[in-house]
Motif scaffolding. Structure first.
Motif, mmCIF file in Angstrom:
data_model
loop_
_atom_site.group_PDB
_atom_site.id
_atom_site.type_symbol
_atom_site.label_atom_id
_atom_site.label_comp_id
_atom_site.label_asym_id
_atom_site.label_seq_id
_atom_site.Cartn_x
_atom_site.Cartn_y
_atom_site.Cartn_z
ATOM 1 N N PRO A 1 -58.532 -67.506 10.954
ATOM 2 C CA PRO A 1 -57.132 -67.259 11.305
ATOM 3 C C PRO A 1 -56.395 -66.573 10.167
ATOM 4 O O PRO A 1 -56.747 -66.741 8.991
ATOM 5 C CB PRO A 1 -56.576 -68.668 11.525
ATOM 6 C CG PRO A 1 -57.413 -69.523 10.622
ATOM 7 C CD PRO A 1 -58.800 -68.937 10.696
ATOM 8 N N ARG A 2 -55.394 -65.813 10.519
ATOM 9 C CA ARG A 2 -54.579 -65.148 9.512
ATOM 10 C C ARG A 2 -53.421 -66.077 9.127
ATOM 11 O O ARG A 2 -52.343 -66.063 9.723
ATOM 12 C CB ARG A 2 -54.053 -63.820 10.037
ATOM 13 C CG ARG A 2 -53.340 -63.021 8.957
ATOM 14 C CD ARG A 2 -52.958 -61.661 9.458
ATOM 15 N NE ARG A 2 -52.342 -60.885 8.400
ATOM 16 C CZ ARG A 2 -51.843 -59.664 8.566
ATOM 17 N NH1 ARG A 2 -51.904 -59.083 9.745
ATOM 18 N NH2 ARG A 2 -51.299 -59.034 7.560
ATOM 19 N N ILE A 3 -53.681 -66.904 8.149
ATOM 20 C CA ILE A 3 -52.720 -67.886 7.665
ATOM 21 C C ILE A 3 -52.496 -67.652 6.173
ATOM 22 O O ILE A 3 -53.473 -67.612 5.424
ATOM 23 C CB ILE A 3 -53.222 -69.324 7.898
ATOM 24 C CG1 ILE A 3 -53.405 -69.582 9.398
ATOM 25 C CG2 ILE A 3 -52.275 -70.340 7.287
ATOM 26 C CD1 ILE A 3 -52.102 -69.707 10.164
ATOM 27 N N LEU B 1 -49.875 -62.748 15.300
ATOM 28 C CA LEU B 1 -50.985 -62.071 14.623
ATOM 29 C C LEU B 1 -51.977 -63.038 13.983
ATOM 30 O O LEU B 1 -52.897 -62.608 13.302
ATOM 31 C CB LEU B 1 -50.439 -61.124 13.538
ATOM 32 C CG LEU B 1 -49.537 -59.991 14.027
ATOM 33 C CD1 LEU B 1 -48.981 -59.201 12.848
ATOM 34 C CD2 LEU B 1 -50.293 -59.071 14.983
ATOM 35 N N ILE B 2 -51.809 -64.341 14.210
ATOM 36 C CA ILE B 2 -52.705 -65.324 13.573
ATOM 37 C C ILE B 2 -54.142 -65.145 14.032
ATOM 38 O O ILE B 2 -55.077 -65.145 13.230
ATOM 39 C CB ILE B 2 -52.220 -66.756 13.855
ATOM 40 C CG1 ILE B 2 -50.973 -67.065 13.027
ATOM 41 C CG2 ILE B 2 -53.305 -67.782 13.533
ATOM 42 C CD1 ILE B 2 -50.394 -68.447 13.263
ATOM 43 N N HIS B 3 -54.339 -65.017 15.332
ATOM 44 C CA HIS B 3 -55.686 -64.905 15.884
ATOM 45 C C HIS B 3 -55.591 -64.197 17.230
ATOM 46 O O HIS B 3 -54.642 -64.432 17.980
ATOM 47 C CB HIS B 3 -56.315 -66.296 16.061
ATOM 48 C CG HIS B 3 -57.776 -66.265 16.389
ATOM 49 N ND1 HIS B 3 -58.239 -66.114 17.680
ATOM 50 C CD2 HIS B 3 -58.873 -66.375 15.599
ATOM 51 C CE1 HIS B 3 -59.565 -66.131 17.664
ATOM 52 N NE2 HIS B 3 -59.974 -66.280 16.426
ATOM 53 N N TRP C 1 -52.393 -71.805 17.826
ATOM 54 C CA TRP C 1 -53.336 -72.103 16.739
ATOM 55 C C TRP C 1 -52.852 -73.316 15.956
ATOM 56 O O TRP C 1 -53.601 -74.256 15.699
ATOM 57 C CB TRP C 1 -53.494 -70.909 15.798
ATOM 58 C CG TRP C 1 -54.273 -71.300 14.576
ATOM 59 C CD1 TRP C 1 -53.790 -71.813 13.402
ATOM 60 C CD2 TRP C 1 -55.691 -71.296 14.448
ATOM 61 N NE1 TRP C 1 -54.819 -72.115 12.543
ATOM 62 C CE2 TRP C 1 -55.991 -71.809 13.162
ATOM 63 C CE3 TRP C 1 -56.742 -70.899 15.285
ATOM 64 C CZ2 TRP C 1 -57.304 -71.936 12.709
ATOM 65 C CZ3 TRP C 1 -58.035 -71.018 14.823
ATOM 66 C CH2 TRP C 1 -58.310 -71.535 13.556
ATOM 67 N N ARG C 2 -51.589 -73.300 15.574
ATOM 68 C CA ARG C 2 -51.061 -74.363 14.717
ATOM 69 C C ARG C 2 -51.146 -75.726 15.408
ATOM 70 O O ARG C 2 -51.371 -76.749 14.767
ATOM 71 C CB ARG C 2 -49.617 -74.055 14.340
ATOM 72 C CG ARG C 2 -49.461 -72.780 13.514
ATOM 73 C CD ARG C 2 -48.031 -72.589 13.056
ATOM 74 N NE ARG C 2 -47.802 -71.289 12.447
ATOM 75 C CZ ARG C 2 -48.056 -70.997 11.175
ATOM 76 N NH1 ARG C 2 -48.563 -71.908 10.380
ATOM 77 N NH2 ARG C 2 -47.808 -69.782 10.699
ATOM 78 N N ALA D 1 -55.092 -70.797 25.820
ATOM 79 C CA ALA D 1 -55.507 -70.944 24.424
ATOM 80 C C ALA D 1 -56.581 -72.018 24.273
ATOM 81 O O ALA D 1 -57.543 -71.855 23.515
ATOM 82 C CB ALA D 1 -54.296 -71.288 23.562
ATOM 83 N N THR D 2 -56.437 -73.125 25.001
ATOM 84 C CA THR D 2 -57.439 -74.189 24.930
ATOM 85 C C THR D 2 -58.778 -73.703 25.464
ATOM 86 O O THR D 2 -59.841 -73.989 24.881
ATOM 87 C CB THR D 2 -56.963 -75.418 25.714
ATOM 88 O OG1 THR D 2 -55.691 -75.842 25.209
ATOM 89 C CG2 THR D 2 -57.962 -76.563 25.600
#
Length: 333
Positions: free
Chosen positions: A9-11, A37-39, A47-48, A75-76
């Motif tokens: 992930p983009r964190i 843009l995280i994933h 994501w979080r 998402a799940t």
């Protein structure tokens, strides 16, 4: 690396400043917290909220709940595909079982999620232990790890605290669209002292204040951070996207080359523009908007900042078909 680590992930997510005259003329700066843009598959707050629950599930089947167009279900399902985990989606509306799947549910099924449809009365009572046990038996998932609708539980709220921590001192007010309240509960807890979170509910009902308080109690043992809600920008309720809101979102996309998800993000941005025009923010305030998702279906967004040397198409205030924050329509130039 753990299974989640392999997803890269983009964190922290990027923080992007926009030049928007609807804010600048009031002495305000506008930032976007680009959680979209995280994933490419587990977008934004999904994501979080999902990552800590996926860790807690430890490979067990994941059961969760949602409506026919639920971002959370998609998402799940994507997380299950990426991690090789089984997923079950309990979908509101037994009548949908005999119909062709809409694009959102079709994506869930394509990602391997087993869909289980329940009647609306049962769905409303899904948090009751007896009802939940009956639903899990019917779905053949008695031993599954259960994630509530929208993904909002104590683990998810603690996961969203990092959103506030990432923003640090960059913004004075941070706005986020709210469905179940978990993202706002965590965001407020992570913000630096003196900063505040603003929630824009996308549903009618006024129930979120109690829910957010309960989520913070479960996650942190009590209230955390400074937050408040503005209930005036739901446009009639969840998934209601009248032409005026769609036009506003399209205009924002043209101004800034940022895709605007309609069910949540458009209502947040509309609300922030209207509040800026109202004078709700003091001059010199930096306002950040959390981009919690992107339009569906759509290819993943680009990672480029929008051009800054291009003049916006117009300097038009948000549409006024919905009552504005005061009894006077937002000014236009």
């Amino acid at each position: 690396m753990t299974g989640l680590d392999t997803l890269r992930p983009r964190i922290p997510s990027p923080l992007q400043e926009l030049s928007d005259p609807r804010f600048a003329r009031h002495g305000l700066r506008l930032l976007l917290k680009r959680d979209d843009l995280i994933h490419p598959d587990l977008v934004g707050n999904k994501w979080r909220k999902l990552a800590p629950n996926l860790h807690a599930a430890a490979g067990r089947t994941l059961v969760t709940f949602g409506g026919a167009y639920s971002n959370h279900l998609r998402a799940t399902a994507a997380a299950g595909r990426l991690l090789g985990s089984a997923t079950v989606g309990v979908v509101r509306g037994e009548e949908l079982a005999g119909r062709p799947l809409n694009p959102s549910l079709a994506r869930c099924a394509a990602d391997g999620m087993r869909l289980h449809f329940v009647d609306r009365s049962t769905y409303r009572r899904k948090a009751e232990p007896d009802t939940l046990a009956r639903v899990l038996r019917a779905a053949g998932a008695q031993e599954a790890y259960v994630v509530p609708e929208g993904g909002s539980n104590a683990a998810a709220v603690r996961g969203c605290r990092a959103l506030g921590e990432e923003l640090g001192g960059h913004a004075d007010v941070v706005g986020v669209a709210c469905g179940t309240g978990g993202t706002l509960a965590g965001l407020a807890a992570g913000l630096a002292p003196g900063r505040r979170a603003l929630g824009i509910p996308v549903l009618r009902g006024g129930f979120l204040r109690a829910d957010i308080g309960r989520l913070q109690e479960e996650a942190f043992g009590g209230p955390r951070g400074t937050w408040h809600l503005d209930d005036r920008f739901h446009f009639g309720g969840y998934a209601r996207v009248p032409a005026e809101l769609d036009a506003f979102a399209e205009d924002f996309e043209q101004r800034h080359s940022v895709p605007v998800e309609r069910l949540y993000v458009a209502k947040l941005l509309y609300g922030l523009v209207a509040l800026a025009e109202e004078g709700a923010f003091a001059r010199g305030t930096t306002v950040a908007a959390v981009v919690t998702g992107r339009p569906f279906p759509q290819a993943p967004p680009t990672d480029q900042a929008p051009p800054t040397d291009q003049a916006p198409p117009t300097d038009q205030a948000p549409p006024t078909d919905q009552a504005p924050p005061t009894d006077q329509a937002p000014p236009t130039d």
